[in-house]
Motif scaffolding. Structure first.
Motif, PDB file in Angstrom:
ATOM      1  N   ASP A 120      -8.736  -0.343  -0.763  1.00 13.30           N
ATOM      2  CA  ASP A 120      -7.402   0.108  -0.381  1.00 13.30           C
ATOM      3  C   ASP A 120      -7.226   1.575  -0.775  1.00 13.30           C
ATOM      4  O   ASP A 120      -6.751   2.383   0.018  1.00 13.30           O
ATOM      5  CB  ASP A 120      -6.321  -0.750  -1.052  1.00 13.30           C
ATOM      6  CG  ASP A 120      -6.320  -2.179  -0.545  1.00 13.30           C
ATOM      7  OD1 ASP A 120      -6.689  -2.408   0.625  1.00 13.30           O
ATOM      8  OD2 ASP A 120      -5.944  -3.079  -1.319  1.00 13.30           O
ATOM      9  N   PHE A 121      -7.614   1.906  -2.007  1.00 14.80           N
ATOM     10  CA  PHE A 121      -7.544   3.276  -2.516  1.00 14.80           C
ATOM     11  C   PHE A 121      -8.787   3.535  -3.358  1.00 14.80           C
ATOM     12  O   PHE A 121      -9.284   2.623  -4.012  1.00 14.80           O
ATOM     13  CB  PHE A 121      -6.324   3.473  -3.439  1.00 14.80           C
ATOM     14  CG  PHE A 121      -5.000   3.233  -2.779  1.00 14.80           C
ATOM     15  CD1 PHE A 121      -4.436   4.191  -1.957  1.00 14.80           C
ATOM     16  CD2 PHE A 121      -4.314   2.058  -2.998  1.00 14.80           C
ATOM     17  CE1 PHE A 121      -3.207   3.971  -1.360  1.00 14.80           C
ATOM     18  CE2 PHE A 121      -3.090   1.825  -2.392  1.00 14.80           C
ATOM     19  CZ  PHE A 121      -2.537   2.787  -1.567  1.00 14.80           C
ATOM     20  N   ARG A 146      -7.937   6.655   1.218  1.00 17.76           N
ATOM     21  CA  ARG A 146      -7.489   5.329   1.647  1.00 17.76           C
ATOM     22  C   ARG A 146      -8.508   4.702   2.587  1.00 17.76           C
ATOM     23  O   ARG A 146      -9.142   5.384   3.386  1.00 17.76           O
ATOM     24  CB  ARG A 146      -6.131   5.455   2.331  1.00 17.76           C
ATOM     25  CG  ARG A 146      -5.083   5.984   1.352  1.00 17.76           C
ATOM     26  CD  ARG A 146      -3.729   6.092   1.959  1.00 17.76           C
ATOM     27  NE  ARG A 146      -3.196   4.745   2.150  1.00 17.76           N
ATOM     28  CZ  ARG A 146      -2.066   4.502   2.789  1.00 17.76           C
ATOM     29  NH1 ARG A 146      -1.354   5.482   3.299  1.00 17.76           N
ATOM     30  NH2 ARG A 146      -1.635   3.268   2.926  1.00 17.76           N
ATOM     31  N   GLU A 147      -8.667   3.383   2.473  1.00 15.74           N
ATOM     32  CA  GLU A 147      -9.552   2.600   3.345  1.00 15.74           C
ATOM     33  C   GLU A 147     -10.979   3.157   3.365  1.00 15.74           C
ATOM     34  O   GLU A 147     -11.606   3.273   4.417  1.00 15.74           O
ATOM     35  CB  GLU A 147      -8.973   2.533   4.766  1.00 15.74           C
ATOM     36  CG  GLU A 147      -7.646   1.821   4.852  1.00 15.74           C
ATOM     37  CD  GLU A 147      -7.704   0.364   4.421  1.00 15.74           C
ATOM     38  OE1 GLU A 147      -8.706  -0.305   4.730  1.00 15.74           O
ATOM     39  OE2 GLU A 147      -6.758  -0.094   3.763  1.00 15.74           O
ATOM     40  N   ASN A 172       0.840  -1.200   0.000  1.00 18.31           N
ATOM     41  CA  ASN A 172       0.000   0.000   0.000  1.00 18.31           C
ATOM     42  C   ASN A 172       0.877   1.252   0.000  1.00 18.31           C
ATOM     43  O   ASN A 172       0.607   2.202  -0.735  1.00 18.31           O
ATOM     44  CB  ASN A 172      -0.932   0.002   1.216  1.00 18.31           C
ATOM     45  CG  ASN A 172      -2.067  -0.976   1.072  1.00 18.31           C
ATOM     46  OD1 ASN A 172      -1.862  -2.136   0.725  1.00 18.31           O
ATOM     47  ND2 ASN A 172      -3.269  -0.522   1.325  1.00 18.31           N
ATOM     48  N   LEU A 180       1.176   3.917  -3.065  1.00 17.07           N
ATOM     49  CA  LEU A 180       0.890   5.332  -2.793  1.00 17.07           C
ATOM     50  C   LEU A 180       2.051   6.207  -3.257  1.00 17.07           C
ATOM     51  O   LEU A 180       1.837   7.266  -3.866  1.00 17.07           O
ATOM     52  CB  LEU A 180       0.610   5.546  -1.306  1.00 17.07           C
ATOM     53  CG  LEU A 180       0.234   6.971  -0.909  1.00 17.07           C
ATOM     54  CD1 LEU A 180      -1.016   7.450  -1.644  1.00 17.07           C
ATOM     55  CD2 LEU A 180       0.046   7.064   0.602  1.00 17.07           C
TER      56      LEU A 180
END
Length: 124
Positions: free
Chosen positions: A48-49, A35-36, A18, A22
């Motif tokens: 996740d993104f 995120r999340e 992750n 990023l």
């Protein structure tokens, strides 16, 4: 990563994909992702993104652990049959909510395919 015979790498030696992705997103000049992000009204499913700007609904999931096995050789992680079914349910619901989902593996992050797909998805 080089391992000593009969020894496993320390958990801290594992790559955080992750974080790597990023960094790649930022280096490519792509918009900053959320995120999340919890995307479903009744379930605690997270991406996740994701990007939710300009009418786009683009999400990215990193499929880590696809090669993981138990000591007896059974699949675990995302490759385990139960986890695979759960992922199918999550991804199908995301599609019904209108999300474009980009699924990537660590190898795809390493070789640049992940950034290429995200760049193309975010330009639509």
């Amino acid at each position: 990563m080089k391992l000593m015979r009969g020894r496993k790498a320390a958990p801290s030696a594992r790559t955080n994909w992750n974080t790597v992705l990023l960094q790649e997103i930022r280096l490519a000049g792509l918009p900053e992702p959320i995120r999340e992000y919890v995307f479903h009204a009744n379930r605690n499913w997270r991406f996740d993104f994701c990007w939710r700007e300009g009418g786009l609904l683009v999400a990215c999931e990193i499929e880590g652990g696809i090669w993981m096995q138990t000591e007896t050789g059974r699949s675990k992680g995302h490759a385990h049959p139960q986890r695979f079914e759960q992922d199918c349910e999550k991804y199908n619901e995301a599609a019904l909510y209108g999300w474009t989902l980009i699924r990537v593996t660590p190898a795809m992050i390493r070789d640049g395919r992940a950034i290429d797909w995200l760049d193309r998805a975010l330009r639509v």
